[in-house]
Design a protein around this motif. Structure first.
Motif, PDB file in Angstrom:
ATOM      1  N   TRP A  48       1.441   5.175   0.198  1.00 38.55           N
ATOM      2  CA  TRP A  48       2.055   3.947   1.394  1.00 38.55           C
ATOM      3  C   TRP A  48       1.099   3.087   2.215  1.00 38.55           C
ATOM      4  O   TRP A  48      -0.373   3.692   1.605  1.00 38.55           O
ATOM      5  CB  TRP A  48       2.095   5.343   2.721  1.00 38.55           C
ATOM      6  N   LEU A  83       4.924   1.814   5.619  1.00 38.27           N
ATOM      7  CA  LEU A  83       5.934   1.601   4.412  1.00 38.27           C
ATOM      8  C   LEU A  83       4.794   2.889   3.037  1.00 38.27           C
ATOM      9  O   LEU A  83       4.462   3.136   2.907  1.00 38.27           O
ATOM     10  CB  LEU A  83       5.808   0.437   3.740  1.00 38.27           C
ATOM     11  N   SER A  84       6.684   3.732   2.932  1.00 38.45           N
ATOM     12  CA  SER A  84       5.781   5.385   2.117  1.00 38.45           C
ATOM     13  C   SER A  84       6.624   5.235   1.362  1.00 38.45           C
ATOM     14  O   SER A  84       8.116   4.580   0.752  1.00 38.45           O
ATOM     15  CB  SER A  84       6.321   6.319   3.320  1.00 38.45           C
ATOM     16  N   LEU A  85       6.160   5.583  -0.236  1.00 35.61           N
ATOM     17  CA  LEU A  85       7.250   5.176  -1.306  1.00 35.61           C
ATOM     18  C   LEU A  85       7.616   6.717  -1.323  1.00 35.61           C
ATOM     19  O   LEU A  85       6.956   7.475  -1.086  1.00 35.61           O
ATOM     20  CB  LEU A  85       6.149   5.187  -2.444  1.00 35.61           C
ATOM     21  N   LEU A  93       2.363   0.582  -5.472  1.00 32.48           N
ATOM     22  CA  LEU A  93       2.257   2.028  -4.837  1.00 32.48           C
ATOM     23  C   LEU A  93       2.634   2.464  -6.446  1.00 32.48           C
ATOM     24  O   LEU A  93       3.772   2.603  -6.585  1.00 32.48           O
ATOM     25  CB  LEU A  93       3.602   2.007  -4.087  1.00 32.48           C
ATOM     26  N   CYS A 123      13.403   2.883  -7.530  1.00 30.72           N
ATOM     27  CA  CYS A 123      12.767   3.418  -6.408  1.00 30.72           C
ATOM     28  C   CYS A 123      13.017   3.730  -4.799  1.00 30.72           C
ATOM     29  O   CYS A 123      14.449   2.892  -5.196  1.00 30.72           O
ATOM     30  CB  CYS A 123      11.436   2.457  -6.247  1.00 30.72           C
ATOM     31  N   SER A 124      13.009   4.051  -4.184  1.00 26.63           N
ATOM     32  CA  SER A 124      12.963   4.428  -2.620  1.00 26.63           C
ATOM     33  C   SER A 124      11.896   3.997  -1.287  1.00 26.63           C
ATOM     34  O   SER A 124      10.925   4.868  -1.958  1.00 26.63           O
ATOM     35  CB  SER A 124      14.078   5.151  -2.363  1.00 26.63           C
ATOM     36  N   VAL A 125      12.120   3.514  -0.382  1.00 25.22           N
ATOM     37  CA  VAL A 125      10.793   3.354   0.367  1.00 25.22           C
ATOM     38  C   VAL A 125      11.229   3.551   2.048  1.00 25.22           C
ATOM     39  O   VAL A 125      12.706   4.065   1.850  1.00 25.22           O
ATOM     40  CB  VAL A 125       9.532   2.572   0.411  1.00 25.22           C
ATOM     41  N   SER A 126      10.568   4.482   2.243  1.00 23.10           N
ATOM     42  CA  SER A 126      10.987   4.916   3.914  1.00 23.10           C
ATOM     43  C   SER A 126      10.062   4.119   4.520  1.00 23.10           C
ATOM     44  O   SER A 126       8.983   3.760   4.678  1.00 23.10           O
ATOM     45  CB  SER A 126      10.522   6.062   4.732  1.00 23.10           C
ATOM     46  N   PRO A 142      16.017   5.970   3.200  1.00 20.23           N
ATOM     47  CA  PRO A 142      15.287   5.835   2.179  1.00 20.23           C
ATOM     48  C   PRO A 142      16.539   4.378   1.709  1.00 20.23           C
ATOM     49  O   PRO A 142      17.404   4.427   2.239  1.00 20.23           O
ATOM     50  CB  PRO A 142      15.369   6.183   1.623  1.00 20.23           C
ATOM     51  N   THR A 180      -2.409   3.301  -4.812  1.00 20.18           N
ATOM     52  CA  THR A 180      -1.878   2.104  -4.265  1.00 20.18           C
ATOM     53  C   THR A 180      -3.097   1.317  -4.503  1.00 20.18           C
ATOM     54  O   THR A 180      -3.764   1.740  -4.947  1.00 20.18           O
ATOM     55  CB  THR A 180      -2.077   1.712  -2.563  1.00 20.18           C
ATOM     56  N   TYR A 192       9.852  -7.537  -3.972  1.00 13.06           N
ATOM     57  CA  TYR A 192       9.295  -6.597  -4.820  1.00 13.06           C
ATOM     58  C   TYR A 192       9.433  -6.478  -6.274  1.00 13.06           C
ATOM     59  O   TYR A 192      10.264  -7.672  -7.178  1.00 13.06           O
ATOM     60  CB  TYR A 192       9.900  -5.286  -4.234  1.00 13.06           C
TER      61      TYR A 192
END
Ligand code: FUB
Length: 440
Positions: free
Chosen positions: A355, A423-425, A349, A381-384, A395, A331, A375
């Motif tokens: 994260w 927030l996590s990638l 990220l 991309c997807s994040v949670s 996601p 990051t 963004y």
């Protein structure tokens, strides 16, 4: 919000719409913060760093005026505009650009703004006083500086013994009693840094708490200024060294000027860092972080943060780049536009697993319906998202976008109340995030 206030007394007051993260003043450089509580608000008196308009090549401190700022929550700050300029100091050099670290105290309904400045005649610095009927001014500077006080970084203490004391940095740390209207010293100054470990630099801040007098000050042991403190039972010492409040800055902002203030039951450290000016450490910005005192009166070390203090509403644009914690391996932080630092930052990220966590978001009483991401990403991309208590949500798919894009998705988030958000990638790489926000 961007603005330039050039009038001597700027009547048009402006409030920052951004919630508290560090730095707290986001449209101009501010340094050397002294925070005081007047009339239920915190008032911030700071130096106003600028690039020298007359000698831009002179890479040094340059300040031509002071602003005052106030806040009722330490998050939203009102800029009351210019309260004093170098042209309005009868004893000062009107082209000195030397309006360094100030202080301000209230006595019997008058506000005494105490400031260093280059004198019209002679070398170095003198310290003078400007007086107003309100914390926001207008301040009228006295004809003469305080006799016998030569130096910088004044700090005034109104002690429980009924006396007023002035401290300043000039050939070491000086302290003396001063008369009630701050026109002249009472007695001779005492040199207070002598019994302390070598390394006192400048910027003393003295306060009284629970019968103890605290002397806090920039102290250099290695490369740059740490903030250290000492304690005494007497306003003029001797002070006993106690330790470090804040370590030196890792990226070499040489100065770290500060003050401590109690507000609504909590203690806060105001300090500065060159956040908006990483290549030139004489253009600084005020930050705030919480301070905790131990039972015995000693002070716990403060870790400087981007997150700062206060609670951010989930419906605000949550500046995730002002994070509380981050996964450091992949990051990073960048300016949105290097040539316009006050526009702020974004966080990148790099790879799945990266994260970023942002603490203390108030989701209110009803769960959010939508989450909005601003963004940019070269690939899908997807994040949670996770607020700690329940399973992560997502996601959230963020399609590739070359330019900054805003996407609104169903939140699926059950958060209510004040929560920390992580927030996590999950997939993709090189996701650049400016902010996120939640809608009901
Ligand atoms: O802002 C100019 C000087 O830098 C201050 O007077 C010092 O305390 C240091 O912060």
């Amino acid at each position: 919000m961007r603005r330039i206030i050039t009038a001597f007394i700027a009547i048009a007051m402006a409030t920052s719409g951004l919630s508290a993260q560090n730095p707290v003043i986001r449209d101009q450089y501010t340094a050397d913060p002294t925070a005081r509580v007047f009339g239920g608000k915190v008032w911030l008196y700071a130096s106003h760093d600028i690039i020298s308009p007359v000698e831009p090549e002179r890479r040094w401190f340059c300040m031509a005026d002071y602003h005052a700022f106030s806040s009722e929550d330490l998050m939203n700050w009102t800029d009351h505009g210019v309260i004093l300029t170098q042209e309005n100091v009868p004893w000062g050099n009107p082209k000195g650009y030397s309006m360094w670290a100030p202080d301000c105290v209230e006595k019997n309904g008058k506000y005494y703004f105490v400031f260093p400045n280059a004198p019209a005649q002679g070398p170095g610095f003198s310290i003078g006083v400007a007086v107003a009927d309100s914390p926001s001014g207008p301040y009228k500077a006295r004809e003469k500086s305080i006799p016998g006080v030569f130096g910088i970084d004044p700090c005034v203490l109104q002690a429980s013994d009924g006396n007023t004391y002035l401290y300043w940095s000039g050939m070491g740390l000086q302290g003396a009693r001063i008369n009630d209207d701050l026109t002249e010293l009472v007695g001779s100054p005492v040199q207070l840094d002598k019994p302390l470990p070598a390394g006192f630099k400048e910027g003393p801040f003295i306060f009284e708490k629970d019968g103890h007098f605290y002397l806090t000050y920039p102290w250099v042991q290695d490369k740059t200024e740490t903030l250290a403190y000492a304690m005494s039972d007497n306003p003029l010492g001797p002070f006993e060294f106690k330790g470090i409040i804040m370590a030196q800055s890792p990226n070499e902002c040489w100065t770290n000027h500060h003050s401590l203030v109690q507000y609504k039951g909590e203690w806060y450290l105001f300090y500065h860092h060159n956040d908006y000016s990483p290549d030139f450490d004489k253009n600084r910005s005020v930050r705030i972080d919480k301070v905790i005192f131990n039972e015995d009166g000693t002070i716990q070390p403060v870790t400087p943060t981007f997150r700062g203090v206060g609670i951010t509403k989930s419906s605000d644009t949550i500046q995730i780049d002002r994070y509380s914690a981050i996964y450091h391996l992949t990051t990073s932080l960048s300016f949105l536009d290097r040539s316009r630092p006050f526009d702020g930052w974004y966080v990148s990220l790099g790879a799945p697993g990266a994260w970023v966590r942002y603490d203390r978001i108030d989701f209110g009483e009803t769960v959010p319906g939508k989450v909005v991401f601003r963004y940019r990403a070269k690939e899908n991309c997807s994040v949670s998202l996770s607020t700690g208590e329940e399973e992560s949500t997502g996601p959230f798919n963020l399609p590739s976008a070359k330019d900054w894009t805003t996407v609104k998705l169903p939140a699926g988030n059950q958060a209510t109340g004040v929560k920390d958000l992580k927030l996590s990638l999950i997939s993709g790489s090189g996701l650049e995030l400016d902010w996120i926000s939640f809608e009901k």
